[in-house]
Design a protein around this motif. Structure first.
Motif, PDB file in Angstrom:
ATOM      1  N   ARG A   1       7.289   4.242  -2.953  1.00 57.20           N
ATOM      2  CA  ARG A   1       5.935   3.888  -3.357  1.00 57.20           C
ATOM      3  C   ARG A   1       5.324   5.012  -4.173  1.00 57.20           C
ATOM      4  O   ARG A   1       5.350   6.174  -3.770  1.00 57.20           O
ATOM      5  CB  ARG A   1       5.047   3.619  -2.153  1.00 57.20           C
ATOM      6  CG  ARG A   1       3.661   3.128  -2.570  1.00 57.20           C
ATOM      7  CD  ARG A   1       2.725   2.901  -1.408  1.00 57.20           C
ATOM      8  NE  ARG A   1       3.355   2.177  -0.325  1.00 57.20           N
ATOM      9  CZ  ARG A   1       2.723   1.825   0.792  1.00 57.20           C
ATOM     10  NH1 ARG A   1       1.448   2.113   0.960  1.00 57.20           N
ATOM     11  NH2 ARG A   1       3.361   1.193   1.745  1.00 57.20           N
TER      12      ARG A   1
ATOM     13  N   ILE B   1       1.728   6.351  -5.928  1.00 54.73           N
ATOM     14  CA  ILE B   1       0.281   6.230  -5.790  1.00 54.73           C
ATOM     15  C   ILE B   1      -0.337   6.540  -7.146  1.00 54.73           C
ATOM     16  O   ILE B   1       0.043   7.514  -7.803  1.00 54.73           O
ATOM     17  CB  ILE B   1      -0.253   7.206  -4.718  1.00 54.73           C
ATOM     18  CG1 ILE B   1       0.347   6.877  -3.346  1.00 54.73           C
ATOM     19  CG2 ILE B   1      -1.773   7.202  -4.677  1.00 54.73           C
ATOM     20  CD1 ILE B   1      -0.013   5.500  -2.792  1.00 54.73           C
TER      21      ILE B   1
ATOM     22  N   GLY C   1       0.825   1.700  -5.183  1.00 51.47           N
ATOM     23  CA  GLY C   1      -0.449   1.528  -4.511  1.00 51.47           C
ATOM     24  C   GLY C   1      -1.545   2.298  -5.214  1.00 51.47           C
ATOM     25  O   GLY C   1      -1.320   3.401  -5.723  1.00 51.47           O
ATOM     26  N   HIS C   2      -2.726   1.719  -5.263  1.00 48.45           N
ATOM     27  CA  HIS C   2      -3.884   2.424  -5.803  1.00 48.45           C
ATOM     28  C   HIS C   2      -4.288   3.512  -4.815  1.00 48.45           C
ATOM     29  O   HIS C   2      -4.042   3.402  -3.607  1.00 48.45           O
ATOM     30  CB  HIS C   2      -5.039   1.434  -6.020  1.00 48.45           C
ATOM     31  CG  HIS C   2      -6.157   2.018  -6.821  1.00 48.45           C
ATOM     32  ND1 HIS C   2      -7.112   2.825  -6.264  1.00 48.45           N
ATOM     33  CD2 HIS C   2      -6.429   1.936  -8.144  1.00 48.45           C
ATOM     34  CE1 HIS C   2      -7.962   3.211  -7.208  1.00 48.45           C
ATOM     35  NE2 HIS C   2      -7.558   2.681  -8.367  1.00 48.45           N
ATOM     36  N   THR C   3      -4.931   4.543  -5.297  1.00 52.91           N
ATOM     37  CA  THR C   3      -5.369   5.632  -4.417  1.00 52.91           C
ATOM     38  C   THR C   3      -6.291   5.118  -3.307  1.00 52.91           C
ATOM     39  O   THR C   3      -6.380   5.749  -2.252  1.00 52.91           O
ATOM     40  CB  THR C   3      -6.072   6.748  -5.210  1.00 52.91           C
ATOM     41  OG1 THR C   3      -7.056   6.176  -6.067  1.00 52.91           O
ATOM     42  CG2 THR C   3      -5.087   7.546  -6.026  1.00 52.91           C
TER      43      THR C   3
ATOM     44  N   THR D   1      -5.662   2.864  -1.317  1.00 54.52           N
ATOM     45  CA  THR D   1      -4.837   2.566  -0.144  1.00 54.52           C
ATOM     46  C   THR D   1      -4.628   3.789   0.740  1.00 54.52           C
ATOM     47  O   THR D   1      -4.259   3.654   1.903  1.00 54.52           O
ATOM     48  CB  THR D   1      -3.461   2.001  -0.545  1.00 54.52           C
ATOM     49  OG1 THR D   1      -2.735   2.994  -1.281  1.00 54.52           O
ATOM     50  CG2 THR D   1      -3.586   0.726  -1.361  1.00 54.52           C
ATOM     51  N   LEU D   2      -4.824   4.972   0.191  1.00 51.72           N
ATOM     52  CA  LEU D   2      -4.589   6.194   0.962  1.00 51.72           C
ATOM     53  C   LEU D   2      -5.524   6.324   2.157  1.00 51.72           C
ATOM     54  O   LEU D   2      -5.159   6.947   3.154  1.00 51.72           O
ATOM     55  CB  LEU D   2      -4.702   7.429   0.071  1.00 51.72           C
ATOM     56  CG  LEU D   2      -3.649   7.543  -1.017  1.00 51.72           C
ATOM     57  CD1 LEU D   2      -3.910   8.765  -1.877  1.00 51.72           C
ATOM     58  CD2 LEU D   2      -2.260   7.570  -0.420  1.00 51.72           C
TER      59      LEU D   2
ATOM     60  N   ALA E   1      -2.487  11.146  -6.553  1.00 52.77           N
ATOM     61  CA  ALA E   1      -1.951  10.428  -7.709  1.00 52.77           C
ATOM     62  C   ALA E   1      -1.582  11.388  -8.834  1.00 52.77           C
ATOM     63  O   ALA E   1      -2.194  12.448  -9.001  1.00 52.77           O
ATOM     64  CB  ALA E   1      -2.967   9.413  -8.219  1.00 52.77           C
TER      65      ALA E   1
END
Length: 148
Positions: A7, A9, A48-50, A52-53, A63
Motif C-alpha cells: 500500500r 499513501i 490510500g489517501h493520507t 486513512t492514516l 505521503a
C-alpha cells in the motif's frame, strides 16, 4: 501467512490512481473514496489517501517520503513499455538497461516520487529463475506455439 498487497499513501489519490492505471493497464477498484486497489492474479497494489492514516494512529506514515522501496513490475518487453509510457511519465531514473543479474530494466518515478522498476528477464539464467514463479505474462512459447 500470505503476502496480500503493498500500500502506498498519498495526498493526491486521483492522480496516483490515474498514473497506475496507465502504467499497469489495470483499472482500479475504489471500495471507498479514500482507497483504491489494483488487483492482479499475482499481486495487489493498494493506494490510500493520507486521510486513512487516522485509522492507524498518529504519524504512522507520511505521503511522498519513500526512499527505500522499489515497486517492480515484470513486463513482456521493457523497451515497448517505455515507449508506451514516455508521454505519461514525468521522471525517468534509468533508461532500459541490461542488468548484471540478467534482467532488462527501466526505472521511473510515480507522481509521489516512489521508484517503479519495469523489467524482463532476458538471459537464460534469469528466465530460469522466473520459470517456476506464477505469471500472467505470456511466455515466448504461448505467443508463438510453433516455437519459431
Amino acid at each position: 501467512m500470505e503476502f496480500a498487497s503493498v500500500r502506498l499513501i498519498t495526498d493526491d489519490l486521483d492522480r496516483m490512481v490515474t498514473f497506475y492505471e496507465q502504467v499497469t493497464g489495470v483499472p482500479a477498484s475504489r471500495p471507498a473514496p479514500v482507497f483504491a486497489e489494483f488487483v492482479t492474479p499475482l499481486a495487489t497494489l493498494a493506494i490510500g489517501h493520507t486521510q486513512t492514516l487516522a485509522l492507524f494512529g498518529e504519524d504512522v506514515a507520511q505521503a511522498a517520503s519513500n526512499r527505500t522501496a522499489i515497486l517492480e513490475l515484470r513486463v513482456q518487453d521493457v523497451d515497448a513499455e517505455v515507449a508506451r509510457l514516455r508521454p505519461h511519465v514525468g521522471s525517468w531514473v534509468q533508461e532500459p538497461t541490461d542488468m548484471p543479474w540478467g534482467n532488462r530494466s527501466a526505472l521511473l518515478r510515480d507522481p509521489d516520487g516512489n521508484l517503479v522498476n519495469l523489467f524482463s528477464p532476458v538471459t537464460e539464467d534469469a528466465r530460469q529463475r522466473f520459470a517456476a514463479r506464477p505469471t500472467s505474462i505470456p511466455s515466448d512459447q504461448d505467443a508463438n506455439p510453433s516455437g519459431r
